[in-house]
Enzyme design. Structure first.
Site, PDB file in Angstrom:
ATOM      1  CG  HIS A 145      15.064  13.125 -25.453  1.00  0.00           C
ATOM      2  ND1 HIS A 145      14.842  13.542 -24.164  1.00  0.00           N
ATOM      3  CD2 HIS A 145      14.559  14.099 -26.264  1.00  0.00           C
ATOM      4  CE1 HIS A 145      14.219  14.719 -24.179  1.00  0.00           C
ATOM      5  NE2 HIS A 145      14.047  15.082 -25.434  1.00  0.00           N
ATOM      6  CB  SER A 266      38.442  -7.781 -21.716  1.00  0.00           C
ATOM      7  OG  SER A 266      37.941  -8.726 -20.782  1.00  0.00           O
TER       8      SER A 266
END
Length: 437
Positions: A145, A266
């Site tokens: 999870h 970026s």
């Protein structure tokens, strides 16, 4: 497929020139089968072989020009062959239908494409295997999870990947057997104008199997299996890519894609090092799943044939195989150059103050006679102190009077010893790789 995702060896299988060469080979081999069956003169075969020649982009353009009139690609090809060969060309395509050429040629192409894909898969599996053994005992946090569960090794994680790729390879090998078929059974597949012996000759010489029974086409469940196998392999690669993306997150940073000199992450933020290869693999896997759905839609055709599958296959045949080929080589390179940070893995193991050893305490209490649910309450309440108070789990356990009635302080400390979760790594590796080192 756009050039960005195309590797030359695979994309060349789908060129116009390559397609025409396969059509020529099917037609000439069928004529050879007719000669062997006494249905055509050997002189015609020899003349056709001598004059058929190779194909150039200019030849492809001429056939396309003819097709603008005929509105039929195979007839345009045969018309061109008549121009090139002369009178002997009348023996080509005798008793055949267009799908005899198209489907047999497609079987050849998909077979050869799968051979390249299996080669690429071999490289990817070798890369995963090498890194698995490199990190066989590199302990890291196992998660369920998205939450810390119990320790695992990075090598164990990669052994799971290798095992999954092995199943993908087995599916591809079965799909290769399923798709490598041909048919020269004529209109509606009854052999009304050519005996099965011609089909058997063609398939034997081209390395295919005769379709045991066909209508005017080879049945498309075969093709659906092929594209389904590609989609499943793509889904596995996406699974691995998603894991790498999670492990590269700033807060985790246990592995990282290689960042090469001059690379930019970026346009706005110079510090960025993004998992762009893994993200690309996730996107391409979506295409493969779409192609598989399209192939399933092609299974149901009208009666003995229609051509609703044709337009679909003109797109998904080249695109799916080119994408899969690209994905495998991108994934292999990613794994070969993947950066692994064991020190960060160790740091993350210690984030929760030892609560990841909670199951060991629970099982030891059960072995010593405490009711399991009661033991669960004791262990959980001490684990929750870490979340709610920031307490050290081991210190909390050593201060729990109920626990100390069953376990000694030394026994509690022993449950935090290292190596407990790596005891059976060699057993796992022996199952997956057939060796331990």
């Amino acid at each position: 497929m756009i050039p960005r995702y195309s590797r030359q060896e695979m994309s060349s299988l789908w060129s116009d020139v390559a397609r025409l060469r396969r059509w020529r080979d099917v037609e000439l081999t069928a004529l050879e089968g007719m000669v062997e069956a006494g249905l055509a003169p050997r002189e015609a075969l020899e003349d056709c072989r001598a004059k058929a020649g190779d194909f150039t982009p200019e030849d492809a353009a001429r056939i396309e020009e003819i097709e603008r009139t005929t509105k039929h690609d195979v007839i345009a090809f045969l018309t061109f062959m008549e121009e090139r060969v002369g009178p002997s060309a009348r023996w080509l395509h005798l008793g055949m239908t267009s799908s005899d050429v198209l489907d047999t040629s497609l079987g050849l192409t998909l077979r050869d494409a799968l051979d390249l894909i299996l080669k690429g898969l071999g490289r990817a599996m070798a890369a995963v295997e090498k890194r698995a053994f490199e990190h066989r005992l590199t302990v890291m946090m196992g998660r369920s999870h998205g939450i810390h569960a119990e320790p695992i090794t990075f090598g164990h994680k990669l052994a799971i990947w290798y095992d999954e790729l092995s199943r993908g390879r087995a599916r591809l090998e079965r799909a290769r057997e399923t798709i490598a078929v041909g048919k020269i059974s004529g209109a509606v597949g009854t052999f009304a104008h050519l005996p099965p012996a011609v089909e058997e000759t063609v398939c034997r010489k081209l390395g295919l199997h005769p379709a045991p029974a066909s209508s005017q086409i080879v049945q498309r469940d075969r093709h659906a299996e092929f594209f389904g196998a590609l989609a499943l392999l793509g889904a596995s690669i996406e699974k691995f890519a998603v894991e790498i993306r999670h492990l590269q997150r700033t807060e985790v940073r246990e592995v990282e894609e290689a960042f090469t000199p001059g690379q930019k992450g970026s346009s706005a933020m110079p510090h960025k090092r993004n998992p762009i290869l893994s993200e690309n693999l996730s996107g391409l896997a979506r295409l493969l799943r779409g192609y598989a759905v399209s192939a399933l839609e092609d299974v149901a055709l009208w009666h003995e044939r229609d051509i609703s599958h044709s337009s679909v296959e003109r797109v998904i045949g080249p695109d799916a195989t080119i994408v899969m080929d690209f994905m495998l080589h991108r994934f292999a390179g990613l794994m070969e150059n993947l950066r692994v940070y064991p020190e960060q893995m160790q740091k993350n193991l210690e984030l929760l103050g030892g609560v990841v050893n909670s199951q060991r305490i629970l099982l030891e209490l059960a072995r010593k006679g405490m009711d399991r649910q009661a033991a669960y309450v004791v262990v959980q309440r001490n684990a929750m102190k870490m979340y709610e108070e920031g307490a050290d789990f081991r210190t909390a356990l050593l201060g729990d009077a109920d626990l100390l009635k069953v376990m000694t302080a030394e026994e509690i400390r022993d449950c935090f010893s290292t190596g407990y979760h790596t005891r059976h790594v060699d057993d796992i590796f022996r199952r997956v790789f057939g060796r331990t080192g």
